[in-house]
Write a protein that holds these residues in place. Structure first.
Motif, short mmCIF file in Angstrom:
data_model
loop_
_atom_site.label_atom_id
_atom_site.label_comp_id
_atom_site.label_asym_id
_atom_site.label_seq_id
_atom_site.Cartn_x
_atom_site.Cartn_y
_atom_site.Cartn_z
N ARG A 54 6.20 9.83 6.91
CA ARG A 54 7.62 9.77 7.32
C ARG A 54 7.78 9.04 8.64
NH1 ARG A 54 9.27 13.76 9.11
NH2 ARG A 54 7.39 15.01 9.04
N LYS A 55 6.68 8.88 9.40
CA LYS A 55 6.79 8.18 10.68
C LYS A 55 6.33 6.72 10.55
CE LYS A 55 6.60 12.04 13.89
NZ LYS A 55 5.73 13.24 13.68
N HIS A 56 6.24 6.26 9.31
CA HIS A 56 5.88 4.86 9.01
C HIS A 56 4.47 4.52 9.43
CE1 HIS A 56 10.17 4.75 8.39
NE2 HIS A 56 10.39 5.03 9.65
N ILE A 57 3.61 5.57 9.47
CA ILE A 57 2.19 5.30 9.75
C ILE A 57 1.50 5.04 8.41
CG2 ILE A 57 0.06 6.21 10.75
CD1 ILE A 57 2.15 5.92 12.86
N TYR A 58 0.78 3.92 8.33
CA TYR A 58 0.05 3.56 7.11
C TYR A 58 -1.07 4.58 6.88
CZ TYR A 58 -2.70 0.59 3.93
OH TYR A 58 -3.41 0.09 2.87
N GLN A 59 -1.09 5.18 5.66
CA GLN A 59 -2.01 6.28 5.41
C GLN A 59 -3.44 5.83 5.11
OE1 GLN A 59 -0.94 9.75 5.80
NE2 GLN A 59 0.31 8.34 6.99
N PRO A 60 -3.65 4.93 4.11
CA PRO A 60 -5.05 4.64 3.70
C PRO A 60 -5.77 3.68 4.64
CG PRO A 60 -3.54 3.52 2.21
CD PRO A 60 -2.70 4.18 3.26
N GLN A 61 -5.75 3.92 5.96
CA GLN A 61 -6.41 2.98 6.88
C GLN A 61 -7.92 2.93 6.58
OE1 GLN A 61 -5.34 3.55 11.02
NE2 GLN A 61 -3.26 4.17 10.45
N GLY A 62 -8.44 4.08 6.07
CA GLY A 62 -9.89 4.16 5.86
C GLY A 62 -10.43 3.17 4.84
N ILE A 63 -9.56 2.68 3.97
CA ILE A 63 -10.09 1.77 2.92
C ILE A 63 -10.39 0.41 3.52
CG2 ILE A 63 -8.84 2.96 1.10
CD1 ILE A 63 -6.82 0.69 1.02
N GLY A 64 -9.96 0.18 4.79
CA GLY A 64 -10.31 -1.10 5.40
C GLY A 64 -9.37 -2.21 4.94
N PRO A 65 -9.49 -3.39 5.54
CA PRO A 65 -8.62 -4.52 5.19
C PRO A 65 -8.97 -5.11 3.82
CG PRO A 65 -10.26 -5.24 6.76
CD PRO A 65 -10.45 -3.76 6.61
N ILE A 66 -8.06 -5.88 3.27
CA ILE A 66 -8.28 -6.56 1.99
C ILE A 66 -9.44 -7.54 2.17
CG2 ILE A 66 -7.22 -8.09 0.28
CD1 ILE A 66 -4.47 -7.00 1.43
N GLN A 67 -10.42 -7.48 1.27
CA GLN A 67 -11.60 -8.34 1.44
C GLN A 67 -11.42 -9.71 0.78
OE1 GLN A 67 -14.59 -5.67 -0.05
NE2 GLN A 67 -15.00 -4.82 2.00
N GLN A 68 -10.51 -9.76 -0.20
CA GLN A 68 -10.29 -11.08 -0.82
C GLN A 68 -9.52 -11.98 0.16
OE1 GLN A 68 -9.28 -7.99 -2.50
NE2 GLN A 68 -8.67 -8.65 -4.56
N SER A 69 -9.53 -13.28 -0.15
CA SER A 69 -8.65 -14.21 0.59
C SER A 69 -7.22 -13.84 0.24
CB SER A 69 -8.92 -15.66 0.15
OG SER A 69 -10.24 -16.01 0.48
#
Ligand code: HH3
Length: 331
Positions: A54-69
């Motif tokens: 509800r505070k606009h915090i992105y939840q799945p930070q643990g999955i890391g950034p997108i690895q594809q281009s």
């Protein structure tokens, strides 16, 4: 839609091998200085109901950034990949624009950040604090798009899903000014009020900045210098939501747009629009050849009136050309 005079009808190019690009949710499209198509997509990440608290915090930070281009530059005829960058940086890509030096200007709604990347994907500028939403000068809240003034390099950010403002920066990212306020849900939205400023176009000839005011289902145009309100473009055919806009200087100036399905009330067709920029009148209405748009999320038009649309819900990219060109295409 023959009653709209002055523009030939746009038809979808159906033999376009876009599946080979294996795109995820397509959030943004742009063109480079050679009219190559730029695609910004989310790979294996999706924006769904569980993405934010509800505070606009992105939840799945643990999955890391997108690895594809996440940023492809492709030949718009055969979709050959000419450049692929943006690996291991983004969590939820959103808007993309280019500047006259073919740099990429992008927003990420999970990071709440704005990036200027060189054509090799190198960082040239980063604004905002990773994963930290806010509404002061150092924070954004799910920023949606960027537009660059080719004359002086000033740039504008539409901020965003959880703010209601346009911010103007100098070429090196110094805050110059901002404008906009939240529109009240109950009353008719006033000029300069926004309910998700979602897509930007800079109109060089007139030195105006136009904004797709998404949930107010309208386009607002401002004096780029000052943020002074100039006009609103609204048509009943838009329905309640207007997602994205693109501008080409040809034929006296044309504005292209895509709407979204109505969330309340009677549904409207989800479609593309070609408008005369100075009068605002609709010249053509177009849609896919066989299927429907699901959520056309961004649109870019080339001077030759080729139009590309990224559908974020269908994870699809679609191409449209004027019918007189379509008839003579080699099949
Ligand atoms: O609008 C939404 N998403 C698009 O704009 C987008 O950029 O994906 C959205 C709304 C509610 C839940 C999840 C996604």
């Amino acid at each position: 839609d023959t009653e709209h005079k002055g523009a030939s009808h746009l038809e979808e190019v159906i033999d376009w091998p876009v599946e080979e690009l294996q795109l995820g949710q397509v959030s943004g499209v742009a063109l480079d200085s050679k009219d190559n198509l730029i695609i910004f997509h989310r790979g294996n990440h999706v924006w769904d109901e569980n993405s934010f608290d509800r505070k606009h915090i992105y939840q799945p930070q643990g999955i890391g950034p997108i690895q594809q281009s996440t940023i492809f530059t492709v030949d718009p005829v055969n979709l050959k990949i000419l450049n692929a960058v943006g690996r291991n940086i983004f969590y939820l890509p959103h808007g993309i624009s280019t500047d006259k030096d073919d740099n990429f200007w992008v927003t990420d709604v999970a990071l709440h950040q704005v990036f200027k990347l060189g054509s090799k994907g190198e960082y040239l500028l980063i604004l905002g604090q990773a994963f930290q939403p806010g509404s002061d000068k150092d924070h954004f809240c799910q920023p949606t798009d960027v537009a660059v003034d080719p004359a002086n390099g000033n740039f504008y950010v539409s901020d965003g899903y959880c703010n209601s403002r346009i911010i103007k920066y100098s070429p090196d990212g110094k805050f110059i000014t901002q404008w906009g306020e939240e529109s009240s849900l109950s009353r008719i939205p006033k000029p300069g009020q926004f309910f998700i400023p979602h897509s930007l176009v800079f109109v060089p000839g007139l030195r105006q900045l136009c904004v797709a005011d998404r949930e107010n289902g309208r386009i607002q145009c401002f004096v780029a210098e000052s943020g002074e309100f100039l006009r609103e473009i609204h048509h009943p055919e838009f329905g309640g939501r207007l997602f994205a806009i693109s501008y080409t200087p040809g034929n006296g100036g044309r504005l292209y747009a895509v709407n979204g399905e109505a969330l309340v009330g009677n549904s409207v067709p989800v479609q593309g629009f070609v408008m005369n920029f100075s009068t605002g009148e609709i010249l053509d209405i177009f849609k896919p050849a066989k299927e429907n748009f699901l959520m056309p999320h961004d649109i870019v038009a080339a001077d030759d009136r080729t139009v590309y649309i990224g559908d974020v819900q269908a994870s699809r990219l679609r191409k449209f050309i004027p019918s007189e060109k379509a008839e003579h295409r080699s099949v």
